[in-house]
Design an enzyme around this catalytic site. Structure first.
Site, short mmCIF file in Angstrom:
data_model
loop_
_atom_site.label_atom_id
_atom_site.label_comp_id
_atom_site.label_asym_id
_atom_site.label_seq_id
_atom_site.Cartn_x
_atom_site.Cartn_y
_atom_site.Cartn_z
N MET A 27 0.84 -1.20 0.00
CA MET A 27 0.00 0.00 0.00
C MET A 27 0.87 1.26 0.00
O MET A 27 0.43 2.34 0.39
CB MET A 27 -0.94 0.00 1.20
CG MET A 27 -2.04 -1.04 1.10
SD MET A 27 -3.53 -0.61 2.03
CE MET A 27 -2.90 -0.44 3.68
N LEU A 30 6.71 2.75 1.63
CA LEU A 30 7.65 1.64 1.73
C LEU A 30 8.66 1.86 2.85
O LEU A 30 9.07 2.98 3.14
CB LEU A 30 8.38 1.44 0.40
CG LEU A 30 7.52 1.14 -0.83
CD1 LEU A 30 8.41 0.78 -2.01
CD2 LEU A 30 6.51 0.04 -0.56
N HIS A 34 9.41 -3.81 3.41
CA HIS A 34 9.10 -3.92 1.98
C HIS A 34 10.37 -4.15 1.16
O HIS A 34 10.38 -4.93 0.20
CB HIS A 34 8.41 -2.65 1.49
CG HIS A 34 7.05 -2.41 2.08
ND1 HIS A 34 6.76 -1.26 2.78
CD2 HIS A 34 5.93 -3.17 2.09
CE1 HIS A 34 5.49 -1.31 3.19
NE2 HIS A 34 4.97 -2.46 2.79
N GLN A 62 -10.21 -2.39 2.15
CA GLN A 62 -9.75 -3.05 3.38
C GLN A 62 -9.76 -2.13 4.60
O GLN A 62 -9.32 -2.52 5.67
CB GLN A 62 -8.37 -3.66 3.17
CG GLN A 62 -7.23 -2.68 3.00
CD GLN A 62 -5.93 -3.38 2.65
OE1 GLN A 62 -5.76 -3.91 1.56
NE2 GLN A 62 -4.99 -3.40 3.60
N LYS A 153 4.76 -10.92 8.69
CA LYS A 153 4.26 -10.04 9.76
C LYS A 153 2.74 -10.09 9.84
O LYS A 153 2.17 -10.20 10.92
CB LYS A 153 4.72 -8.61 9.52
CG LYS A 153 4.12 -7.64 10.53
CD LYS A 153 4.39 -6.20 10.15
CE LYS A 153 3.68 -5.26 11.12
NZ LYS A 153 2.21 -5.34 11.03
N ASP A 154 2.08 -10.01 8.68
CA ASP A 154 0.62 -10.09 8.64
C ASP A 154 0.25 -11.56 8.42
O ASP A 154 -0.17 -11.96 7.34
CB ASP A 154 0.08 -9.21 7.52
CG ASP A 154 0.44 -7.75 7.72
OD1 ASP A 154 0.20 -7.23 8.83
OD2 ASP A 154 0.98 -7.13 6.78
N VAL A 180 10.61 -8.18 9.41
CA VAL A 180 11.78 -7.32 9.60
C VAL A 180 11.47 -6.37 10.75
O VAL A 180 10.38 -5.80 10.81
CB VAL A 180 12.12 -6.54 8.32
CG1 VAL A 180 13.28 -5.58 8.55
CG2 VAL A 180 12.44 -7.51 7.18
N SER A 189 6.42 -1.27 9.99
CA SER A 189 5.06 -1.02 9.56
C SER A 189 4.95 0.43 9.10
O SER A 189 5.57 1.32 9.69
CB SER A 189 4.07 -1.27 10.70
OG SER A 189 2.77 -0.83 10.37
N ARG A 191 2.54 2.24 9.56
CA ARG A 191 1.84 2.99 10.60
C ARG A 191 2.76 3.38 11.76
O ARG A 191 2.34 4.16 12.62
CB ARG A 191 0.64 2.19 11.12
CG ARG A 191 -0.50 2.08 10.09
CD ARG A 191 -1.71 1.36 10.67
NE ARG A 191 -2.87 1.47 9.81
CZ ARG A 191 -3.23 0.57 8.90
NH1 ARG A 191 -2.49 -0.52 8.73
NH2 ARG A 191 -4.30 0.75 8.15
#
Length: 522
Positions: A27, A30, A34, A62, A153-154, A180, A189, A191
Site C-alpha cells: 500500500m 515503503l 518492503h 480493506q 508479519k501479517d 523485519v 510497519s 503505521r
C-alpha cells in the site's frame, strides 16, 4: 525503474517481459520490511533472473469506516526511490478507478473461508480480509506473476491469501518472508510513523512481551486457582502490566487459525494493541520441536538426490533411510542368507551395528560392523533385492525404531517409501515424489552408466521398476502409499534445481521463516 499509473501501462510493461515476473503488492509508504521483500523477489528461482514489479495501492476496500484511509501515508517519490534501490524494475501505482472501474459496488468480491475469519484481527475488522483478497486477486489477474512475495508479519493475511489463491487455482507461487524489525524490536510497519516518541516507547512492549512469554513457556505458571496459565493469558497480563491497551491476545494453530488453549504443534501467539491513534499487531511462532520433512515415493524417483539437496538448503539433517535398507540387504547377501527367509534375515540383525555419516563431499557414508559399504550398497545386486529384504517385518521394525530415535529431536529431512505414513506421521511436510516408469528407467540407466555398471535395455529396466513398484505397494508391512496429507510432486521434465525449489516452496507453506530461518544467503 518505470512508473506505471494505468492498467494500460501495466499490460504494456507485462507484454515486454520475456523473463518471469515476481510481484510484491504493497500500500506504499515503503520501509525496510518492503525492501526485504523486494530483495527476495529479485533472487532467481531456477528460471533465470526475474523482473520485479511492486505495486503501491492504498486499497479502500480493506479500511473500515472509522479507520485511517484518508491519512494513510502516501509518498510516491520516496516509494520509487526505495524500490529501485533494491532491485525493482517497475512500480504500479494506480488510482482507485483503475482497480475498481465500475466502483466498489461493481467489483466482484472474493470472500475468504469463514473458518479463517473467526480469530485474531478478522472479528474486529469485518470486511477487511474480503477487501484484501478481492484486490490482491484483481492485481494478480493483471500482473500474472510467477511468484508473489508477502510478509509473515501479517500472518493471518498470508494464511488467508494462500488459501484463496489455492482454492481459485491461480498458478502463482506464494512466498512468505520473515518479519523485519527495527532497532527496538518493533515490526516494520507504515503505521509506525504515526507514533510520537512516548507512543513509540509504549509500542515496544508488544515485541518485548511476546519474546518474554515465549521464553517463559518452559516454566510452568499457575493462576490464583492453581490452574496453569495459558500463553494467551500470560501475554495479555504482560502487556497490561506494561500499560498497553490490549485489543486481543490469542494463541491459534498456525494454518487453521483455530484457537488453542495450549501450544500444540506449530502455532502462533499474536496480539494487537492500541498506541495513540495507531493499532499495532505482532506475533511469535511456537514449535514443539524443529521441523521434519518426510519424502516418500517409488524407487528411481530421485528422492535421495533432492532430499540431500533440500536438507542442505534448509539447514536440516539428511536421514538417508534408503541407504539403511540397502546396507541391511548387503549384509544379508554377505552372510549368504536367503533374502526371502524372514527368520534367517532376523538372525542377521542380531548384533548388527549400522552407522550413517557425512562424507567430505556431503554424501552419506555407511558402515556395517566397521565395514565401509557406501559404494557397495549401490550395486545392481543390492538394488534388485532391497525391496524383498525391506518387506520383512523384523527389518522394518528394527530400522523404523532407529529412524524414530534419530528423529525424536526433529530437524531432519528423511526419504523412503513409508516415511510419512509409518515413520514420521506427524512430519510438518509430507511429499510423495514420483515420476513415470519410463522416466525412472531412463534415470536408472544413466546412473548405472555413470557408476561403470552394465546397462540393461530400457525395456528390461522398466519391467524391473514396474515389478518393484508392485512389490512395494502390495507388501504386508508398511506398503508404499501416498499419505492422505502428502503433496504429490511429479518430477518428469524437471531439473534437480526445480524440484528442490518446489520442495522449498511446499516447506515454506507449512513452516514460516520465523520458526525455521533459511540458512542460505539472500
Amino acid at each position: 525503474m518505470q512508473l506505471l499509473r494505468t492498467r494500460r501501462d501495466l499490460l504494456a510493461w507485462r507484454r515486454d517481459q520475456a523473463r518471469p515476473v515476481h510481484f510484491v503488492p504493497t500500500m506504499g509508504a515503503l520501509h525496510a520490511g518492503h525492501q526485504a521483500l523486494i530483495r527476495r523477489a529479485a533472487q532467481p528461482r531456477g528460471a533465470g533472473v526475474p523482473a520485479v514489479l511492486v505495486s503501491a495501492y492504498v486499497n479502500p476496500l480493506q479500511f473500515g469506516p472509522r479507520e485511517d484511509f484518508q491519512r494513510y501515508p502516501r509518498n510516491l517519490a520516496a516509494d520509487l526511490e526505495l524500490a529501485a534501490a533494491v532491485g525493482a524494475q517497475a512500480l504500479f501505482a494506480p488510482d482507485v478507478h483503475e482497480i475498481q472501474p465500475a466502483g466498489a459496488e461493481g467489483l466482484t468480491r472474493i470472500r475468504p473461508p469463514a473458518s479463517l475469519l473467526s480469530s485474531l484481527c478478522a472479528p474486529r475488522r469485518p470486511g477487511h480480509f474480503e477487501g484484501v483478497a478481492t484486490v490482491v486477486v484483481r492485481l494478480l489477474t493483471l500482473v500474472r506473476p510467477r511468484r508473489l512475495l508477502l510478509g509473515e508479519k501479517d500472518w493471518q493475511q498470508l494464511v488467508i491469501l494462500r488459501r484463496v489463491l489455492a482454492d481459485l487455482g491461480l498458478a502463482v507461487a506464494v512466498e512468505g518472508c520473515a518479519t523485519v524489525r527495527e532497532s527496538d524490536g518493533l515490526a516494520c510497519s507504515s503505521r509506525n510513523r504515526y507514533l510520537n516518541p512516548g507512543e513509540r516507547r509504549q509500542a515496544a512492549v508488544l515485541p518485548a512481551s511476546l519474546q518474554a512469554v515465549r521464553e517463559s513457556l518452559s516454566r510452568p505458571l499457575e493462576g490464583p486457582s492453581g490452574a496453569a496459565v495459558d500463553p494467551a493469558t500470560r501475554l495479555r497480563q504482560a502487556l497490561e502490566q506494561a500499560g498497553a491497551v490490549v485489543e486481543y491476545a490469542e494463541l491459534v494453530a498456525a494454518h487453521s487459525l483455530a484457537p488453542l488453549s495450549r501450544p500444540r504443534g506449530l502455532c502462533v501467539l499474536a496480539a494487537a494493541i492500541r498506541c495513540g491513534s495507531s493499532r499495532l499487531t505482532d506475533h511469535t511462532v511456537l514449535m514443539s520441536r524443529p521441523p521434519i520433512v518426510a519424502i516418500d515415493g517409488p524407487a528411481g524417483a530421485g528422492k535421495s538426490t533432492v532430499t540431500r539437496a533440500l536438507a542442505e538448503r534448509l539447514g536440516l539433517l539428511y536421514l538417508d533411510t534408503g541407504a539403511m535398507y540397502r546396507a541391511v540387504t548387503w549384509w544379508v547377501q554377505r552372510q549368504g542368507v536367503d533374502p526371502a527367509d524372514a527368520a534367517a534375515v532376523d538372525n542377521c540383525l542380531q548384533g548388527l551395528e549400522l552407522r550413517l555419516g557425512i562424507g567430505a563431499a556431503g554424501d552419506t557414508t555407511v558402515q556395517i560392523n566397521g565395514h565401509e559399504v557406501s559404494a557397495a550398497i549401490r550395486s545392481p545386486q543390492v538394488t534388485v533385492q532391497v525391496s524383498l529384504v525391506a518387506a520383512h517385518g523384523c527389518v522394518r521394525k528394527a530400522l523404523t525404531a532407529q529412524q524414530q530415535a534419530m528423529g525424536a529431536r526433529g530437524g531432519l529431512v528423511a526419504e523412503g517409501r513409508d516415511i510419512g505414513t509409518a515413520v514420521f506421521p506427524d512430519a510438518e511436510l509430507k511429499v510423495f515424489l514420483t515420476a513415470t516408469v519410463a522416466e525412472r528407467a531412463r534415470r536408472r540407466a544413466h546412473d548405472l552408466e555413470q557408476r561403470g555398471f552394465v546397462v540393461p535395455p530400457l525395456a528390461e529396466l522398466e519391467a524391473q521398476i514396474a515389478e518393484r513398484d508392485r512389490l512395494d505397494s502390495t507388501r504386508a508391512v508398511a506398503p508404499l502409499l501416498q499419505a492422505d496429507d502428502a503433496e504429490e510432486l511429479v518430477t518428469d521434465g524437471m531439473t534437480i534445481a526445480a524440484v528442490v525449489q518446489a520442495l522449498v516452496d511446499l516447506f515454506r507453506q507449512r513452516v514460516p521463516e520465523e520458526a525455521w530461518p533459511d540458512p542460505s544467503p539472500d
